[in-house]
Structures are given as C-alpha cells and as structure tokens.
Design an enzyme around this catalytic site. Structure first.
Site, PDB file in Angstrom:
ATOM      1  CG  ASP A 197      -0.151   0.193   2.550  1.00 36.82           C
ATOM      2  OD1 ASP A 197       1.101   0.245   2.513  1.00 36.82           O
ATOM      3  OD2 ASP A 197      -0.794   0.289   3.599  1.00 36.82           O
ATOM      4  CG  ASP A 199       1.587   3.061   4.766  1.00 36.85           C
ATOM      5  OD1 ASP A 199       0.475   2.597   5.034  1.00 36.85           O
ATOM      6  OD2 ASP A 199       2.561   2.345   4.421  1.00 36.85           O
ATOM      7  CG  ASP A 287      -3.345   2.621   5.224  1.00 34.54           C
ATOM      8  OD1 ASP A 287      -4.427   2.312   4.694  1.00 34.54           O
ATOM      9  OD2 ASP A 287      -2.629   1.803   5.841  1.00 34.54           O
TER      10      ASP A 287
HETATM   11  N1  DCT Z   1       2.801  -0.379  11.795  1.00 31.59           N
HETATM   12  C1  DCT Z   1       3.139  -0.855  13.054  1.00 31.59           C
HETATM   13  N2  DCT Z   1       2.410  -1.839  13.616  1.00 31.59           N
HETATM   14  C2  DCT Z   1       1.356  -2.377  12.958  1.00 31.59           C
HETATM   15  C3  DCT Z   1       0.997  -1.900  11.690  1.00 31.59           C
HETATM   16  C4  DCT Z   1       1.736  -0.898  11.126  1.00 31.59           C
HETATM   17  O1  DCT Z   1       4.085  -0.385  13.669  1.00 31.59           O
HETATM   18  N3  DCT Z   1       0.657  -3.344  13.542  1.00 31.59           N
HETATM   19  C5  DCT Z   1       3.599   0.684  11.192  1.00 31.59           C
HETATM   20  C6  DCT Z   1       4.891   0.176  10.648  1.00 31.59           C
HETATM   21  C7  DCT Z   1       4.806   0.347   9.182  1.00 31.59           C
HETATM   22  C8  DCT Z   1       3.659   1.335   8.964  1.00 31.59           C
HETATM   23  O2  DCT Z   1       2.896   1.286  10.136  1.00 31.59           O
HETATM   24  C9  DCT Z   1       2.873   1.033   7.746  1.00 31.59           C
HETATM   25  O3  DCT Z   1       2.330  -0.281   7.786  1.00 31.59           O
HETATM   26  P1  DCT Z   1       2.355  -1.214   6.501  1.00 31.59           P
HETATM   27  O4  DCT Z   1       1.895  -0.472   5.317  1.00 31.59           O
HETATM   28  O5  DCT Z   1       1.600  -2.432   6.877  1.00 31.59           O
HETATM   29  O6  DCT Z   1       3.882  -1.600   6.414  1.00 31.59           O
HETATM   30  P2  DCT Z   1       4.987  -1.221   5.343  1.00 31.59           P
HETATM   31  O7  DCT Z   1       6.267  -1.316   6.081  1.00 31.59           O
HETATM   32  O8  DCT Z   1       4.654   0.060   4.687  1.00 31.59           O
HETATM   33  O9  DCT Z   1       4.916  -2.426   4.339  1.00 31.59           O
HETATM   34  P3  DCT Z   1       4.390  -2.444   2.816  1.00 31.59           P
HETATM   35  O10 DCT Z   1       5.567  -1.998   2.014  1.00 31.59           O
HETATM   36  O11 DCT Z   1       4.009  -3.853   2.526  1.00 31.59           O
HETATM   37  O12 DCT Z   1       3.224  -1.518   2.710  1.00 31.59           O
HETATM   38 MG    MG Z   2       2.855   0.361   3.642  1.00 35.02          MG
END
Ligand code: DCT
Ligand code: MG
Length: 363
Positions: A197, A199, A287
């Site tokens: 996604d 963010d 997000d």
């Molecule tokens: N986060 C966290 N704990 C969680 C969910 C999310 O600390 N339970 C934080 C860490 C990363 C950030 O929020 C964004 O989450 P993701 O989009 O799920 O992670 P990402 O590292 O951006 O991975 P991706 O590249 O797959 O989106």
């Molecule tokens: Mg992400």
C-alpha cells in the site's frame, strides 16, 4: 566481532539482505505460527529474521552465529538444515500445509484478518472462488472492495505508482490548506521499491488547521471520481491520557483507509513503459493519517516502520529507559513527564539512541 544488539532500534538494517535464504524461511515459519496463534515462536522467528537482516555479510556456518542475539536452538536447527541441504523440511511442510495455504490466501484479501480466515477455513473453504460462491456469507464493505479490486491490490505497488498517488494527494490537500505537509511513510520512506500500500501522513504547520481537512480531501477525491473505497476513522485522541501500554495498539489519529483509482498515464516510470493491461487504471491501497502537528514526529516515527523496528523501539523504551513510547507521545515514568519532540531525532535523543535513518530501519 562487533556486538549486535538484541534491539532492532540499535541496529542499522538496510534493504541489502545477505541472508535471504534464511530470512525467507523464517518469515514463512513465523507467519505459520501467527496463523496457528502461537505467539512466542512467532515472535522468536520474527526477531531472528530481523537480526539476520541486519548483518553485513552472509552466514556460511554455525560458527558465524556466535555472539548473535535472538537465535535459540529451534532457530539454529533451521539454519543448520538450510546450510546442509539448501532448504528446511519444516518450511516445506508448512508450504504444503492446508491451513497455511488457506490462511495465506484468505488474508491476502483486503479486510480479511485471522478471525475471518479461521471461520472460512473451518467451514471447509480452500479457495476464494468457494468463498465468493457461498451466498450465506456476509461480507463487510471492506471485504467487498477487497474482492472487487483483488487483482490490482494483491499486486505490489511500485515506487512510481506511489509517487503518482502522492502528487494527486498533495495537489488535493493544497486546495484546502496550501502549506499543509503530505509525507509518505511506511516502506516507501524506508526506500523500498515496492509495497502493499502507500502510507501518508498529512499535517498542518498551524495547530488545528488539520481539523476537517481529511473530510474535504476525501470529498474532493470522490468528486474527481478516483475514490473507489474509503473508510474514515475519526480521531479518538485524548492528550490527557498516558501513551498506550499495548505494543501493537492502533493509534488514535483521524485516518482513512482508501482505495484510489490511479490513471496509468500519470505514472512516470524510468524509461520503461507500464505494461498495458485491459484497463487504463490501477486500484491502489492508500492509508491517510492526520496527526496534529505537535504529535507529528511521533506519528512519523511510528508509521515509518518496519513493524519489527517499531516493536523494538517500544520494548527498548520500556525495558531500558522506563519510558512509554507510542505514535502520539513519549512518557518518562520515573520523572512522570511527557517528553516533547519536533523531529524524529529528538525522540532518539530522549531515548539515548543513535539516530537511525529511515532506510536503516528495514528490520
Ligand atoms: N505499523 C506498526 N504496527 C502495525 C501496523 C503498522 O508499527 N501493527 C507501522 C509500521 C509500518 C507502517 O505502520 C505502515 O504499515 P504497513 O503499510 O503495513 O507496512 P509497510 O512497512 O509500509 O509495508 P508495505 O511496504 O508492505 O506496505
Ligand atoms: Mg505500507
């Protein structure tokens, strides 16, 4: 040999991983432990994954593991198997396990978590087709969108696509607050080329100007006809409350989980053309999080990840510093005071940690 900390927030972990063959195996095993709700082993394998990812060289023998933290007997035996035969029979067993395969598939749908996957698995479903064909199942709005855009959102989002979404968002946000900040976080801030996604954090230099901004932005995206799905979560933020004790607690900022329709023409690739599909757009999971400016540094640190980095930051704060860190604040339990921060560096300073750059947080 340099000592390696047990905390990911005291290690520098870039995207260069010399130990893929081990960490790929560990990730499968830890995910399987997550699926069978075996928390201890799940965490143990996640920690081991993270330690090996931080190493500046490949592991060639069990001797190379000497002095490394978080590598118990269970983990060493998997490493030994891989060193000896190139793979681990435990991993092969998991990959052919019915429950693992079904959970992996079901949780790949936006809006499907462990509870739903469990329910579908117990009802005997093994494919998404079987789930979709059963008209006794009630799907949430999120799951309906998850199925509808499955082909697009189950494919990785590229950095170029993320940039294009960022541009649209910035333009839209600036219609309402010209000096608002739109910052990409998550994996893309850590330098990843692909993510599941995109963010974003949105804030305004002047406190309280952020109020109502998210609704305006969402309405405008709707008006532009590029909002395929959204779910706004109102802020439940209470400044007088202590930071949450729960490590994985969701923060209280106003946020929106969305799916945006990205026109492929807006994606600028480095020379290479995006493969033309049957449609000229791609659905992208986005997000949006809107913290007030005085929490921005904490929100940025919390949303930049990786998950393991965040977990260890909080664990380190708690166990080594008697402080509670979350996405809103840092609280010193000994002094009974909140420690304020304008930048991420301020937070590392309060914790007595060397600053770790975002691209070194791929723990
Ligand atoms: N986060 C966290 N704990 C969680 C969910 C999310 O600390 N339970 C934080 C860490 C990363 C950030 O929020 C964004 O989450 P993701 O989009 O799920 O992670 P990402 O590292 O951006 O991975 P991706 O590249 O797959 O989106
Ligand atoms: Mg992400």
């Amino acid at each position: 040999m340099e000592t390696v900390s047990q905390y990911a927030c005291q290690r520098r972990t870039t995207l260069k991983n010399y130990n893929n063959i081990f960490t790929d195996a560990f990730e499968i095993l830890s995910q399987n432990f997550e699926f069978i709700e075996s928390e201890g082993p799940c965490l143990a394998f996640m920690r081991a994954t993270s330690v090996l990812k931080s190493l500046p060289r490949a592991i060639h023998s069990l001797q190379d593991l000497e002095g490394l933290p978080c590598l118990g007997d269970q983990i060493k035996s998997v490493i030994e198997d891989i060193l000896e035969c190139g793979n681990s029979s435990r991993v092969q067993d998991v990959l052919s396990d019915d429950r693992y395969k079904a959970f992996k598939l079901f949780t790949s749908v936006f809006g499907v978590g462990l509870k739903t996957a469990e329910r579908w698995y117990r009802r005997g479903f093994r494919s998404l087709e079987e789930v979709k064909a059963d008209n006794s199942i009630h799907f949430t709005k999120m799951q309906k969108a998850g199925f509808l855009y499955y082909d697009d959102i189950s494919r990785a989002v590229s950095r170029y696509e993320a940039n294009a979404v960022g541009q649209i968002l910035e333009d839209t946000v600036h219609l309402f607050v010209p000096d608002a900040l739109v910052v990409v976080t998550g994996g893309f801030r850590r330098g990843k080329e692909f993510g599941h996604d995109v963010d974003f954090l949105i804030t305004t230099p002047e406190s309280e100007k952020e109020e109502g901004l998210l609704y305006n932005v969402i309405n405008e995206l709707k008006y532009q006809g590029i909002l395929l799905y959204y779910d706004i979560i109102d802020a439940t933020f209470d400044k007088t409350k202590l930071p949450s004790m729960k490590f994985e607690a969701m923060d209280h900022f106003e946020k929106c989980f969305a799916i945006i329709k990205l026109n492929k023409k807006l994606v600028k690739c480095d020379g290479q053309e995006e493969l033309a599909g049957d449609k000229d757009w791609k659905a992208i999971r986005v997000d949006l999080v809107v913290p007030p400016v005085d929490c921005f540094a904490f929100a940025l640190l919390g949303w930049s990840g990786s998950r393991q980095f965040e977990r260890d930051l909080r664990r380190y704060a708690h166990h080594e510093k008697k402080m509670i860190l979350d996405n809103h604040a840092l609280y010193d339990k000994s002094k009974k005071t909140f420690l304020s921060a304008k930048t991420e560096k301020d937070i590392f300073d309060h914790l007595g940690l060397d600053f770790i750059e975002p691209w070194e947080r791929n723990a």
